[in-house]
Design a protein around this motif. Structure first.
Motif, PDB file in Angstrom:
ATOM      1  N   ASN A  75      41.121 -11.449  73.637  1.00 37.62           N
ATOM      2  CA  ASN A  75      42.233 -11.050  72.772  1.00 37.62           C
ATOM      3  C   ASN A  75      42.057 -11.714  71.406  1.00 37.62           C
ATOM      4  O   ASN A  75      42.365 -12.890  71.230  1.00 37.62           O
ATOM      5  CB  ASN A  75      43.563 -11.461  73.403  1.00 37.62           C
ATOM      6  N   LEU A  76      41.566 -10.967  70.441  1.00 34.90           N
ATOM      7  CA  LEU A  76      41.286 -11.520  69.120  1.00 34.90           C
ATOM      8  C   LEU A  76      42.563 -11.714  68.296  1.00 34.90           C
ATOM      9  O   LEU A  76      42.502 -12.275  67.203  1.00 34.90           O
ATOM     10  CB  LEU A  76      40.307 -10.610  68.380  1.00 34.90           C
ATOM     11  N   MET A  77      43.691 -11.262  68.840  1.00 34.66           N
ATOM     12  CA  MET A  77      44.977 -11.526  68.195  1.00 34.66           C
ATOM     13  C   MET A  77      45.477 -12.930  68.506  1.00 34.66           C
ATOM     14  O   MET A  77      46.403 -13.423  67.858  1.00 34.66           O
ATOM     15  CB  MET A  77      46.011 -10.491  68.646  1.00 34.66           C
ATOM     16  N   ASP A  78      44.887 -13.554  69.495  1.00 35.43           N
ATOM     17  CA  ASP A  78      45.342 -14.850  70.006  1.00 35.43           C
ATOM     18  C   ASP A  78      44.382 -15.948  69.568  1.00 35.43           C
ATOM     19  O   ASP A  78      43.227 -15.990  70.003  1.00 35.43           O
ATOM     20  CB  ASP A  78      45.411 -14.773  71.536  1.00 35.43           C
ATOM     21  N   LYS A  79      44.834 -16.857  68.720  1.00 41.80           N
ATOM     22  CA  LYS A  79      43.962 -17.934  68.227  1.00 41.80           C
ATOM     23  C   LYS A  79      43.423 -18.784  69.364  1.00 41.80           C
ATOM     24  O   LYS A  79      42.325 -19.350  69.265  1.00 41.80           O
ATOM     25  CB  LYS A  79      44.717 -18.811  67.223  1.00 41.80           C
ATOM     26  N   GLU A  80      44.181 -18.890  70.449  1.00 42.22           N
ATOM     27  CA  GLU A  80      43.737 -19.700  71.577  1.00 42.22           C
ATOM     28  C   GLU A  80      42.522 -19.086  72.278  1.00 42.22           C
ATOM     29  O   GLU A  80      41.797 -19.783  72.986  1.00 42.22           O
ATOM     30  CB  GLU A  80      44.879 -19.880  72.577  1.00 42.22           C
ATOM     31  N   ARG A  81      42.301 -17.789  72.077  1.00 42.58           N
ATOM     32  CA  ARG A  81      41.165 -17.128  72.720  1.00 42.58           C
ATOM     33  C   ARG A  81      39.931 -17.071  71.822  1.00 42.58           C
ATOM     34  O   ARG A  81      38.855 -16.659  72.260  1.00 42.58           O
ATOM     35  CB  ARG A  81      41.566 -15.705  73.141  1.00 42.58           C
ATOM     36  N   LEU A  82      40.080 -17.484  70.558  1.00 46.57           N
ATOM     37  CA  LEU A  82      38.944 -17.410  69.641  1.00 46.57           C
ATOM     38  C   LEU A  82      37.810 -18.334  70.059  1.00 46.57           C
ATOM     39  O   LEU A  82      36.638 -18.003  69.900  1.00 46.57           O
ATOM     40  CB  LEU A  82      39.392 -17.725  68.208  1.00 46.57           C
ATOM     41  N   GLN A  83      38.142 -19.507  70.598  1.00 46.08           N
ATOM     42  CA  GLN A  83      37.102 -20.422  71.047  1.00 46.08           C
ATOM     43  C   GLN A  83      36.304 -19.802  72.198  1.00 46.08           C
ATOM     44  O   GLN A  83      35.081 -19.922  72.262  1.00 46.08           O
ATOM     45  CB  GLN A  83      37.698 -21.760  71.492  1.00 46.08           C
ATOM     46  N   ASP A  84      37.020 -19.121  73.104  1.00 42.54           N
ATOM     47  CA  ASP A  84      36.331 -18.422  74.195  1.00 42.54           C
ATOM     48  C   ASP A  84      35.370 -17.382  73.628  1.00 42.54           C
ATOM     49  O   ASP A  84      34.251 -17.219  74.124  1.00 42.54           O
ATOM     50  CB  ASP A  84      37.341 -17.735  75.114  1.00 42.54           C
ATOM     51  N   PHE A  85      35.827 -16.665  72.597  1.00 40.74           N
ATOM     52  CA  PHE A  85      34.973 -15.627  72.037  1.00 40.74           C
ATOM     53  C   PHE A  85      33.775 -16.230  71.303  1.00 40.74           C
ATOM     54  O   PHE A  85      32.670 -15.669  71.351  1.00 40.74           O
ATOM     55  CB  PHE A  85      35.771 -14.729  71.087  1.00 40.74           C
ATOM     56  N   MET A  86      33.979 -17.367  70.670  1.00 38.15           N
ATOM     57  CA  MET A  86      32.856 -18.057  70.020  1.00 38.15           C
ATOM     58  C   MET A  86      31.808 -18.455  71.051  1.00 38.15           C
ATOM     59  O   MET A  86      30.604 -18.370  70.790  1.00 38.15           O
ATOM     60  CB  MET A  86      33.364 -19.264  69.239  1.00 38.15           C
ATOM     61  N   GLU A  87      32.246 -18.876  72.219  1.00 34.68           N
ATOM     62  CA  GLU A  87      31.298 -19.200  73.290  1.00 34.68           C
ATOM     63  C   GLU A  87      30.551 -17.944  73.749  1.00 34.68           C
ATOM     64  O   GLU A  87      29.359 -18.002  74.070  1.00 34.68           O
ATOM     65  CB  GLU A  87      32.036 -19.848  74.461  1.00 34.68           C
TER      66      GLU A  87
END
Length: 270
Positions: A75-87
């Motif tokens: 969910n790219l709307m959620d800042k908390e999920r950005l770290q997961d996406f970076m991984e």
């Protein structure tokens, strides 16, 4: 017509990545979109051991299968999920992928955060330095509320980066958006940098995504549009069957082979 044509390992949802590789190889394909979708298909994932990932990379090399993309939905709307996406970007880099795919919201988990386009664009812009360093493109998928080309074009235009474009999913445009993909894709034709080739049967909200050529998607017109626009974006085949899934792995392998033969008949150098 030459372009990268691969198979999304999500076709093998419920089966191992090793089984997916064998089936894709035997069908004749030489490119794969690896799936790292949390809570759905975790064929590859940042939490897997380095030894396992190295072994998987070696197996693909032995089969001459190239991992050109990674499906890393967050969910790219959620800042908390950005770290997961970076991984997930780093995981894609490890495998040598040039594309990373994500819907704007979660693909198979409940969205914990919903934002307007400005905040969404700000979140995605924060990923661009990493995408640039990895030499990778993020392609946003037609999915959920972001269900047609016009909506995604507005987001991509707002982000304004060559590293962020659109993954046009031919069946999702019908299932979620209720539009004809061969018509809707014209709303974002310059931003389509990747395509999920997915067929569709039944009514709009009916989950039935068979092998290519077995449904009602007008692929002939889609291919004509792309040729007219000189768009040689990669294709990634996705087959999701019905909600019950495939009967067994033999049905999956046959659907992948049928899709290969369909594209060959259409003149593609698969």
């Amino acid at each position: 017509m030459k372009r990268i044509i691969g198979v999304n390992s999500n076709c093998y949802h419920g089966y191992s990545i090793e089984e997916a590789l064998e089936g894709i190889y035997k069908a004749g394909f030489r490119y794969i979109e690896l799936t790292a979708t949390k809570g759905w298909t975790e064929h590859v994932f940042p939490t897997q051991s380095f030894a396992y990932l190295v072994g998987l990379k070696k197996k693909m090399q032995e089969l001459s299968i190239i991992p050109f993309a990674l499906s890393g939905h967050c969910n790219l709307m959620d800042k908390e999920r950005l770290q997961d996406f970076m991984e997930n970007i780093e995981l894609a880099r490890f495998f040598g992928c040039k594309y990373i795919v994500s819907s704007v919201g979660e693909a198979h988990l409940e969205d914990k955060e919903v934002t307007g386009n400005e905040i969404l664009a700000e979140n995605i812009r924060s990923l661009i330095p990493l995408l640039e360093d990895a030499g990778m493109m993020l392609v946003l998928e037609i999915h959920g509320e972001h269900c047609n080309g016009k909506i995604l074009k507005e987001i991509v235009d707002l982000i304004d980066s060559e590293h962020v474009q659109i993954n046009y999913d031919t069946a999702n445009a019908i299932f979620y958006g209720g539009v004809k993909p061969e018509e809707d894709m014209q709303n974002c034709k310059n931003e389509i940098a990747y395509m999920h080739l997915k067929d569709k049967r039944g009514g709009q909200q009916e989950w039935d995504f068979p092998a290519l050529g077995k449904g009602t998607v007008n692929f002939q017109k889609i291919f004509e549009n792309l040729e007219r626009d000189n768009n040689d974006c990669p294709f990634s085949i996705e087959i999701e069957f019905t909600k019950e899934g495939a009967r067994d792995i033999d049905e999956v392998n046959q659907a992948v082979l049928d899709s290969y033969q369909y594209l060959k008949e259409k003149g593609f150098a698969v």
